[in-house]
Design a protein around this motif. Structure first.
Motif, PDB file in Angstrom:
ATOM      1  N   GLY A   1       0.851  -1.173   0.000  1.00 23.83           N
ATOM      2  CA  GLY A   1       0.000   0.000   0.000  1.00 23.83           C
ATOM      3  C   GLY A   1       0.889   1.224   0.000  1.00 23.83           C
ATOM      4  O   GLY A   1       2.122   1.106   0.025  1.00 23.83           O
ATOM      5  N   VAL A   2       0.298   2.397  -0.047  1.00 25.74           N
ATOM      6  CA  VAL A   2       1.069   3.642  -0.016  1.00 25.74           C
ATOM      7  C   VAL A   2       0.454   4.580   1.008  1.00 25.74           C
ATOM      8  O   VAL A   2      -0.771   4.678   1.122  1.00 25.74           O
ATOM      9  CB  VAL A   2       1.125   4.303  -1.416  1.00 25.74           C
ATOM     10  N   VAL A   3       1.306   5.260   1.773  1.00 28.79           N
ATOM     11  CA  VAL A   3       0.863   6.211   2.787  1.00 28.79           C
ATOM     12  C   VAL A   3       1.324   7.610   2.387  1.00 28.79           C
ATOM     13  O   VAL A   3       2.522   7.846   2.185  1.00 28.79           O
ATOM     14  CB  VAL A   3       1.408   5.849   4.179  1.00 28.79           C
ATOM     15  N   LEU A   4       0.373   8.511   2.259  1.00 30.52           N
ATOM     16  CA  LEU A   4       0.624   9.913   1.935  1.00 30.52           C
ATOM     17  C   LEU A   4       0.662  10.724   3.219  1.00 30.52           C
ATOM     18  O   LEU A   4      -0.262  10.642   4.030  1.00 30.52           O
ATOM     19  CB  LEU A   4      -0.473  10.426   0.997  1.00 30.52           C
ATOM     20  N   PHE A   5       1.725  11.498   3.402  1.00 27.83           N
ATOM     21  CA  PHE A   5       1.893  12.317   4.599  1.00 27.83           C
ATOM     22  C   PHE A   5       1.424  13.738   4.321  1.00 27.83           C
ATOM     23  O   PHE A   5       1.865  14.376   3.358  1.00 27.83           O
ATOM     24  CB  PHE A   5       3.360  12.339   5.035  1.00 27.83           C
TER      25      PHE A   5
ATOM     26  N   PHE B   1       5.319  -0.634   3.193  1.00 31.24           N
ATOM     27  CA  PHE B   1       4.473   0.386   2.599  1.00 31.24           C
ATOM     28  C   PHE B   1       5.304   1.389   1.806  1.00 31.24           C
ATOM     29  O   PHE B   1       6.383   1.808   2.254  1.00 31.24           O
ATOM     30  CB  PHE B   1       3.693   1.158   3.675  1.00 31.24           C
ATOM     31  N   ALA B   2       4.815   1.771   0.649  1.00 28.62           N
ATOM     32  CA  ALA B   2       5.373   2.931  -0.028  1.00 28.62           C
ATOM     33  C   ALA B   2       4.961   4.180   0.739  1.00 28.62           C
ATOM     34  O   ALA B   2       3.923   4.187   1.418  1.00 28.62           O
ATOM     35  CB  ALA B   2       4.868   2.999  -1.472  1.00 28.62           C
ATOM     36  N   THR B   3       5.761   5.231   0.656  1.00 26.53           N
ATOM     37  CA  THR B   3       5.444   6.476   1.351  1.00 26.53           C
ATOM     38  C   THR B   3       5.638   7.655   0.405  1.00 26.53           C
ATOM     39  O   THR B   3       6.531   7.645  -0.442  1.00 26.53           O
ATOM     40  CB  THR B   3       6.334   6.688   2.595  1.00 26.53           C
ATOM     41  N   LEU B   4       4.798   8.664   0.574  1.00 25.07           N
ATOM     42  CA  LEU B   4       4.949   9.907  -0.177  1.00 25.07           C
ATOM     43  C   LEU B   4       4.857  11.069   0.796  1.00 25.07           C
ATOM     44  O   LEU B   4       3.814  11.308   1.410  1.00 25.07           O
ATOM     45  CB  LEU B   4       3.861  10.038  -1.250  1.00 25.07           C
ATOM     46  N   LEU B   5       5.983  11.759   0.968  1.00 25.22           N
ATOM     47  CA  LEU B   5       6.014  12.978   1.765  1.00 25.22           C
ATOM     48  C   LEU B   5       6.005  14.141   0.780  1.00 25.22           C
ATOM     49  O   LEU B   5       6.877  14.218  -0.095  1.00 25.22           O
ATOM     50  CB  LEU B   5       7.259  13.031   2.648  1.00 25.22           C
TER      51      LEU B   5
ATOM     52  N   ASP C   1      -5.432  11.525  -6.041  1.00 24.16           N
ATOM     53  CA  ASP C   1      -5.756  11.227  -7.439  1.00 24.16           C
ATOM     54  C   ASP C   1      -4.493  10.897  -8.234  1.00 24.16           C
ATOM     55  O   ASP C   1      -4.489   9.977  -9.063  1.00 24.16           O
ATOM     56  CB  ASP C   1      -6.471  12.414  -8.083  1.00 24.16           C
ATOM     57  N   TRP C   2      -3.425  11.649  -7.986  1.00 23.67           N
ATOM     58  CA  TRP C   2      -2.152  11.402  -8.682  1.00 23.67           C
ATOM     59  C   TRP C   2      -1.607  10.011  -8.356  1.00 23.67           C
ATOM     60  O   TRP C   2      -1.121   9.310  -9.249  1.00 23.67           O
ATOM     61  CB  TRP C   2      -1.142  12.479  -8.292  1.00 23.67           C
TER      62      TRP C   2
ATOM     63  N   SER D   1       3.824   3.796 -10.693  1.00 26.41           N
ATOM     64  CA  SER D   1       4.445   3.087  -9.566  1.00 26.41           C
ATOM     65  C   SER D   1       3.479   2.811  -8.424  1.00 26.41           C
ATOM     66  O   SER D   1       3.726   1.925  -7.601  1.00 26.41           O
ATOM     67  CB  SER D   1       5.640   3.890  -9.045  1.00 26.41           C
ATOM     68  N   THR D   2       2.379   3.565  -8.353  1.00 29.42           N
ATOM     69  CA  THR D   2       1.466   3.422  -7.212  1.00 29.42           C
ATOM     70  C   THR D   2       0.034   3.084  -7.606  1.00 29.42           C
ATOM     71  O   THR D   2      -0.785   2.816  -6.723  1.00 29.42           O
ATOM     72  CB  THR D   2       1.456   4.721  -6.379  1.00 29.42           C
TER      73      THR D   2
END
Length: 229
Positions: free
Chosen positions: A32-36, A61-65, A99-100, A106-107
């Motif tokens: 999964g991916v976690v957006l900060f 988890f993938a992460t996006l800061l 949305d992105w 990749s996500t």
């Protein structure tokens, strides 16, 4: 402490009519991916959130800061402190980044969780209410979920509110927001921790609590979706 080896790559994405900068971390076979969502004058370089992000990547988890404000907006905010409390603007940008994530190669297809701190927690909750099919879980660290206002009853994603035991004012604000939420929810008080969780071991507790929450909700739902397809 989690080893924060450079496992991230810079990304740039359109959101709410501007371009935002972020750091995307991709472990092998992410679950999964976690957006900060940062707030109150913070940025993607926040050492506290980067520490939590590294812990989540260690769990798979993938992460996006991401910086929710442009460089120009940050300059204005440093002088006036006004933009950081514009929850509508911040929430629109969080929703645009959600949305992105759904479009990026990749996500795309990964379950999405949101991790919000301070005013970023309110933005995350409003975005979760606006994107119920995409956002599968929300975690707030020392957040101001009360600032999400009328969006709180519309949040469907399971929500965890983490507050420091010595952060008495924010505890009260979180308890008020907790009563307004109608989704699966939990509030956890970290004993003796202050607002920034600077006490020894306090931030590790936050990372562990967030990791368990996302594993229970984001990863599990992702597997269920995969089986259904």
């Amino acid at each position: 402490m989690v080893n924060e080896r450079a496992e991230t790559s810079p990304v740039c994405m359109p959101a709410d009519g501007v371009m935002l900068n972020g750091d995307l971390g991709m472990p092998a076979a992410p679950k999964g991916v976690v957006l900060f969502a940062h707030g109150s004058g913070s940025s993607r370089f926040s050492q506290r959130n980067r520490h939590v992000a590294a812990s989540l990547r260690a769990r798979g988890f993938a992460t996006l800061l991401v910086d929710l404000l442009t460089v120009e907006e940050e300059a204005v905010d440093l002088r006036t402190a006004e933009v950081r409390f514009d929850i509508g603007l911040l929430a629109r940008r969080v929703a645009s980044v959600v949305d992105w994530l759904g479009r990026a190669s990749s996500t795309a297809g990964l379950g999405i969780g949101l991790f919000g701190a301070s005013t970023g927690a309110a933005a995350a909750l409003v975005a979760a209410a606006e994107r119920p099919a995409e956002v599968q879980a929300v975690v707030s660290r020392g957040g101001r979920p009360d600032l999400a206002g009328g969006a709180l009853p519309r949040v469907q994603a399971p929500t965890l509110l983490i507050v420091g035991g010595a952060d008495t004012l924010v505890i009260d604000l979180n308890q008020q927001a907790f009563e307004d939420l109608r989704c699966e929810r939990e509030i956890i008080i970290v004993p003796r921790a202050t607002h920034l969780f600077e006490e020894p071991g306090a931030l590790d507790q936050v990372a562990d609590l967030a990791g368990h929450w996302f594993e229970a909700h984001v990863a599990a739902r992702g597997r269920a979706i995969a089986r259904a397809s």
